[in-house]
Design a protein around this motif. Sequence first.
Motif, short mmCIF file in Angstrom:
data_model
loop_
_atom_site.label_atom_id
_atom_site.label_comp_id
_atom_site.label_asym_id
_atom_site.label_seq_id
_atom_site.Cartn_x
_atom_site.Cartn_y
_atom_site.Cartn_z
N ASN A 255 0.82 -1.21 0.00
CA ASN A 255 0.00 0.00 0.00
C ASN A 255 0.86 1.26 0.00
N LEU A 256 1.97 1.23 0.71
CA LEU A 256 2.88 2.37 0.74
C LEU A 256 3.49 2.61 -0.64
N ALA A 257 3.92 1.54 -1.30
CA ALA A 257 4.52 1.67 -2.64
C ALA A 257 3.51 2.23 -3.64
N ARG A 258 2.28 1.70 -3.62
CA ARG A 258 1.28 2.14 -4.59
C ARG A 258 0.91 3.61 -4.39
N LYS A 259 0.71 4.04 -3.14
CA LYS A 259 0.30 5.42 -2.90
C LYS A 259 1.43 6.41 -3.16
N MET A 260 2.68 6.00 -2.96
CA MET A 260 3.79 6.88 -3.31
C MET A 260 3.90 7.03 -4.83
N ASP A 261 3.54 5.97 -5.54
CA ASP A 261 3.51 6.06 -7.01
C ASP A 261 2.41 7.03 -7.46
N GLU A 262 1.26 6.95 -6.81
CA GLU A 262 0.14 7.83 -7.18
C GLU A 262 0.42 9.29 -6.84
N ARG A 263 1.02 9.55 -5.69
CA ARG A 263 1.21 10.92 -5.23
C ARG A 263 2.44 11.59 -5.85
N TRP A 264 3.53 10.84 -5.97
CA TRP A 264 4.79 11.46 -6.36
C TRP A 264 5.42 10.82 -7.60
N ASP A 265 4.66 9.98 -8.30
CA ASP A 265 5.16 9.38 -9.53
C ASP A 265 6.46 8.62 -9.30
N ILE A 266 6.45 7.69 -8.34
CA ILE A 266 7.61 6.85 -8.06
C ILE A 266 7.25 5.42 -8.44
N PRO A 267 7.56 4.98 -9.66
CA PRO A 267 7.21 3.60 -10.07
C PRO A 267 7.97 2.58 -9.23
N PHE A 268 7.37 1.41 -9.08
CA PHE A 268 7.99 0.38 -8.25
C PHE A 268 7.84 -0.99 -8.91
N PHE A 269 8.63 -1.94 -8.44
CA PHE A 269 8.50 -3.33 -8.84
C PHE A 269 8.78 -4.19 -7.61
N GLU A 270 8.32 -5.41 -7.64
CA GLU A 270 8.60 -6.33 -6.54
C GLU A 270 9.73 -7.27 -6.93
N GLY A 271 10.71 -7.38 -6.07
CA GLY A 271 11.86 -8.23 -6.35
C GLY A 271 12.43 -8.83 -5.09
N SER A 272 13.56 -9.48 -5.25
CA SER A 272 14.20 -10.16 -4.13
C SER A 272 15.71 -10.09 -4.29
N PHE A 273 16.40 -10.02 -3.16
CA PHE A 273 17.86 -10.06 -3.15
C PHE A 273 18.37 -11.42 -2.67
N TYR A 274 17.50 -12.42 -2.63
CA TYR A 274 17.93 -13.77 -2.25
C TYR A 274 18.24 -14.56 -3.51
N GLY A 275 19.47 -15.06 -3.60
CA GLY A 275 19.85 -15.86 -4.76
C GLY A 275 20.58 -15.03 -5.81
N ARG A 424 17.66 -15.05 12.56
CA ARG A 424 18.90 -15.65 12.08
C ARG A 424 20.12 -14.78 12.41
N GLN A 425 21.26 -15.43 12.48
CA GLN A 425 22.49 -14.77 12.87
C GLN A 425 23.38 -14.40 11.68
N HIS A 426 23.05 -14.89 10.49
CA HIS A 426 23.89 -14.66 9.32
C HIS A 426 23.07 -13.98 8.22
N PRO A 427 23.68 -13.04 7.48
CA PRO A 427 22.97 -12.39 6.37
C PRO A 427 23.02 -13.25 5.11
N TYR A 428 21.89 -13.34 4.40
CA TYR A 428 21.79 -14.21 3.24
C TYR A 428 21.43 -13.47 1.95
N ALA A 429 21.44 -12.14 1.97
CA ALA A 429 21.05 -11.37 0.78
C ALA A 429 22.24 -11.10 -0.12
#
Length: 496
Positions: A255-275, A424-429
């Motif tokens: 909801n935060l991503a969508r409304k920031m796109d509507e108000r301030w024209d900040i396009p977004f995508f969904e992704g991951s830093f795992y792998g 978890r104790q170790h970073p995996y990203a």
Amino acid sequence: MSLLRAKIQDVFNEPGCEKNRGKDAKARKVGCSKPLTPGAAAGGCAFDGAKIVLQPITDVAHLVHGPLACEGNSWDNRGAASSGPTLWRTSFTTDLTELDVVMGQGERKLFKAIREIKEAYGPPAIFVYPTCVTALIGDDIEAVCQRAAEKFGVAVVPVNAPGFVGSKNLGNKLAGEALLEHVIGTAEPDDPGPYDINILGEFNLSGEFWLVKPLLDRLGIRVRACIPGDARYFDIACAHRARAAMVVCSTALINLARKMDERWDIPFFEGSFYGITDTSDALRNIAELLVKQGADPEILGRTEVLIAEEEAIAWKKLAAYRPRLAGKRVLLNTGGVKSWSVVHALMEIGIEIVGTSVKKSTVEDKERIKQILKDDNHIFEQMAARELYAMLSERKADIMLSGGRTQFIALKAKTPWLDINQERQHPYAGYDGMVELVRQIDLAIQNPIWCQVREPAPWDCQPAVREELPRTKSETVTLHAVQEFSGTTAADFGEC
């Protein structure tokens, strides 16, 4: 209360969610989660969800307005890390008692607590979290926060998400609404640029984002705001000047991503830093969005060069683990973005996925899993503890990746286990994080302790029958003396 009800209904109507768009008006009003059981919401209520999303903002004071137990329920419940301020690790609460409730002292006590925090710590902002008790007795949190902000000259942000209004996921979204209404857009950066981005839903667990940020720095991409991992209040206040955004956990802040796109024209995508592959795809998508927003297209070429270099280094490091882990079977009992991104990451190095939970995953996440595994039989919505135990004790998996709640099921089944959730104790990203994840899986599976604990206990072994050699007279006398003293017989001196 009517204002809170209107906010909740607005969050339920989320066009950014594909599942939500497919509902009729009546089903949409119910929300996305099952009703909470009274008295059994600890760790899963809306207040807890809001605190999870906002507490990693490191230079802010987080004040819980309610009984002491509510603060104990949610304080420091994620392994987020900070590169600087430590104020977020300090616990603040108004500690309401029965007498305060009866005498109507809630609002007065809250105002006094805000003043004390301002005088003692001088934070740039104070976030106030009402709880079930203060919401039910009708404390006007927003009025108190507004008056305190005017009186003390500090931003005081009401986070209207008392526990009884819904689930933890609803609390995540209400926290995003609080940022939109009271924080984002309240300050202007001195140096906005064409390569500024926001990262939403990244919590910097065990310092994971610190493995990704250097990659963006090498490309000249500046993270204007990482919400909420290792965030600063001023950075979030200036987040509306970013040119693009990446959503890491869509169930929390879509909801935060969508409304920031509507108000301030900040396009977004969904992704991951795992792998490895998903990290490379995320970097490409960020670069492409920035180019669409007016950045120099040469960043696309630099991104491909960086990806080629980092992938070559990562695959070289992983080569040593391939023969040791090829064919190993993993059971994933997690949810959210990890349900598909970690699956993809592990399959890249030849590990077999025998099952993955999708309890907290979105419709889009589930579709990704189906495309990756190409078999619905390996996908389960929820698996009871006895079913997990049966699967592990029958050796259908070589290791289980899950959160701390189910670790003892794996240990009871004498199966290796690795924490993949927030504790978890170790970073995996990122690329280095993927190498670390594989290293930890290898260490867990190859640990010699599992061979030892699976062997029969010494007291379960049958005494060995062996032929006795002739003894001398002195040996016979000594043996009888030992037996008489210890209460044993000759048959007890066998061995496993």
